[in-house]
Design a protein around this motif. Structure first.
Motif, PDB file in Angstrom:
ATOM      1  N   UNK A 166       0.836  -1.210   0.000  1.00  0.00           N
ATOM      2  CA  UNK A 166       0.000   0.000   0.000  1.00  0.00           C
ATOM      3  C   UNK A 166       0.868   1.257   0.000  1.00  0.00           C
ATOM      4  N   UNK A 167       1.908   1.275   0.821  1.00  0.00           N
ATOM      5  CA  UNK A 167       2.779   2.455   0.893  1.00  0.00           C
ATOM      6  C   UNK A 167       3.571   2.635  -0.404  1.00  0.00           C
ATOM      7  N   UNK A 168       4.003   1.540  -1.008  1.00  0.00           N
ATOM      8  CA  UNK A 168       4.711   1.628  -2.292  1.00  0.00           C
ATOM      9  C   UNK A 168       3.773   2.117  -3.393  1.00  0.00           C
ATOM     10  N   UNK A 169       2.502   1.761  -3.299  1.00  0.00           N
ATOM     11  CA  UNK A 169       1.527   2.281  -4.262  1.00  0.00           C
ATOM     12  C   UNK A 169       1.391   3.790  -4.109  1.00  0.00           C
ATOM     13  N   UNK A 170       1.396   4.275  -2.867  1.00  0.00           N
ATOM     14  CA  UNK A 170       1.361   5.725  -2.631  1.00  0.00           C
ATOM     15  C   UNK A 170       2.601   6.395  -3.211  1.00  0.00           C
ATOM     16  N   UNK A 171       3.756   5.730  -3.087  1.00  0.00           N
ATOM     17  CA  UNK A 171       4.991   6.268  -3.661  1.00  0.00           C
ATOM     18  C   UNK A 171       4.870   6.380  -5.179  1.00  0.00           C
ATOM     19  N   UNK A 172       4.309   5.352  -5.808  1.00  0.00           N
ATOM     20  CA  UNK A 172       4.147   5.372  -7.261  1.00  0.00           C
ATOM     21  C   UNK A 172       3.194   6.479  -7.694  1.00  0.00           C
ATOM     22  N   UNK A 173       2.115   6.670  -6.952  1.00  0.00           N
ATOM     23  CA  UNK A 173       1.159   7.745  -7.269  1.00  0.00           C
ATOM     24  C   UNK A 173       1.835   9.112  -7.151  1.00  0.00           C
ATOM     25  N   UNK A 174       2.658   9.276  -6.120  1.00  0.00           N
ATOM     26  CA  UNK A 174       3.360  10.548  -5.927  1.00  0.00           C
ATOM     27  C   UNK A 174       4.362  10.798  -7.046  1.00  0.00           C
ATOM     28  N   UNK A 187      -2.765   7.748 -14.314  1.00  0.00           N
ATOM     29  CA  UNK A 187      -3.171   6.545 -13.591  1.00  0.00           C
ATOM     30  C   UNK A 187      -2.455   5.308 -14.100  1.00  0.00           C
ATOM     31  N   UNK A 188      -2.324   5.185 -15.432  1.00  0.00           N
ATOM     32  CA  UNK A 188      -1.629   4.044 -16.028  1.00  0.00           C
ATOM     33  C   UNK A 188      -0.161   4.047 -15.627  1.00  0.00           C
ATOM     34  N   UNK A 189       0.454   5.228 -15.687  1.00  0.00           N
ATOM     35  CA  UNK A 189       1.862   5.356 -15.317  1.00  0.00           C
ATOM     36  C   UNK A 189       2.062   4.993 -13.847  1.00  0.00           C
ATOM     37  N   UNK A 190       1.143   5.423 -12.989  1.00  0.00           N
ATOM     38  CA  UNK A 190       1.233   5.085 -11.562  1.00  0.00           C
ATOM     39  C   UNK A 190       1.257   3.580 -11.371  1.00  0.00           C
ATOM     40  N   UNK A 191       0.384   2.883 -12.102  1.00  0.00           N
ATOM     41  CA  UNK A 191       0.289   1.425 -11.968  1.00  0.00           C
ATOM     42  C   UNK A 191       1.568   0.758 -12.455  1.00  0.00           C
ATOM     43  N   UNK A 192       2.090   1.223 -13.595  1.00  0.00           N
ATOM     44  CA  UNK A 192       3.322   0.642 -14.146  1.00  0.00           C
ATOM     45  C   UNK A 192       4.492   0.879 -13.198  1.00  0.00           C
ATOM     46  N   UNK A 193       4.600   2.105 -12.674  1.00  0.00           N
ATOM     47  CA  UNK A 193       5.680   2.429 -11.733  1.00  0.00           C
ATOM     48  C   UNK A 193       5.557   1.583 -10.472  1.00  0.00           C
ATOM     49  N   UNK A 194       4.327   1.418  -9.996  1.00  0.00           N
ATOM     50  CA  UNK A 194       4.111   0.583  -8.806  1.00  0.00           C
ATOM     51  C   UNK A 194       4.573  -0.849  -9.056  1.00  0.00           C
ATOM     52  N   UNK A 195       4.200  -1.421 -10.209  1.00  0.00           N
ATOM     53  CA  UNK A 195       4.617  -2.789 -10.527  1.00  0.00           C
ATOM     54  C   UNK A 195       6.140  -2.901 -10.562  1.00  0.00           C
TER      55      UNK A 195
END
Length: 246
Positions: A166-174, A187-195
């Motif tokens: 969850x925290x890494x997902x917040x990092x990707x969104x930021x 949103x797509x970029x956030x998901x790719x960065x999170x992965x």
């Protein structure tokens, strides 16, 4: 920070009340099966409870992520970052509230599952006999020798690992908000960065635990998850303060 955490809990209160209502309804259905000595009804209730537990923990986590995402997207929500508090305090409140929600939700479902197991055992068989049967099946079919310590540390690893996700997902969104603030592909970029981040952390965790076994492997996995979350927190707060246009 406590006031900020209270605000976070209030924003997400409705979903918790809905989960609690569903849990109570299914528990009534489960207890009916137990009291009526109806194994079919009991097992159906157990299945529904298990589905609700997984879905509930997942949704609570997802809601924390989406709430943070909306805080960076909508004009009304990003006013939160303009309160007379540092970004470290704001993000600390968000991360702590997310952690508490996941831990409390997991603990509630875990306590209910524990109580239900003993309710079934007490009604349909002797408790000791039931537990011995469970241990025997796990040992014969999965080569697992389960005790309370193994169960506790395994659950801790899963819960802390999920909090790290969850925290890494917040990092990707930021990160995506930093570089693609007005892009429709944010949103797509956030998901790719999170992965990408999660794959790196998972590989580090796998490499570190590969030569280990038992509780040592679990402990190292927990420490790596905690380190990933601990490193993500100041990075998020710094980007919000220096890079993200709110």
């Amino acid at each position: 920070m406590l006031k900020l955490m209270k605000y976070e809990f209030r924003k997400q209160l409705m979903s918790k009340l809905l989960l609690l209502a569903l849990l109570l309804l299914l528990e009534v259905y489960f207890l009916y099966g137990v009291i009526a000595v109806n194994p079919e009804t009991t097992m159906r209730a157990v299945l529904f409870l298990a589905i609700l537990a997984f879905a509930g923990i997942f949704y609570v986590s997802f809601e924390c992520i989406m709430t943070y995402n909306n805080d960076l997207r909508t004009k009304q929500s990003y006013m939160l970052f303009m309160v007379p508090e540092s970004t470290f305090s704001v993000m600390g409140a968000k991360i702590l509230s997310a952690m508490l929600q996941i831990i409390v939700t997991s603990a509630v479902f875990g306590a209910v599952a524990f109580a239900d197991v003993f309710a079934v055992a007490a009604r349909f068989a002797e408790v000791d006999q039931f537990l011995e049967t469970v241990k025997m099946v796990l040992h014969q079919f999965f080569s697992l020798d389960i005790d309370a310590g193994v169960i506790a540390i395994s659950i801790a690893e899963v819960v802390i690992g999920w909090i790290s996700v969850v925290i890494l997902a917040m990092l990707a969104i930021t990160l995506s908000a930093t570089f693609m603030a007005n892009s429709k592909l944010r949103g797509v970029v956030s998901f790719v960065v999170f992965l990408a981040i999660e794959v790196v952390v998972a590989n580090i965790r796998s490499t570190a635990t590969k030569p280990l076994s038992g509780n040592a492997a679990h402990l190292v996995a927990i420490l790596i998850s905690l380190m990933a979350a601990a490193l993500a927190y100041p990075a998020i707060a710094w980007m919000l303060k220096k890079k993200v246009s709110l």
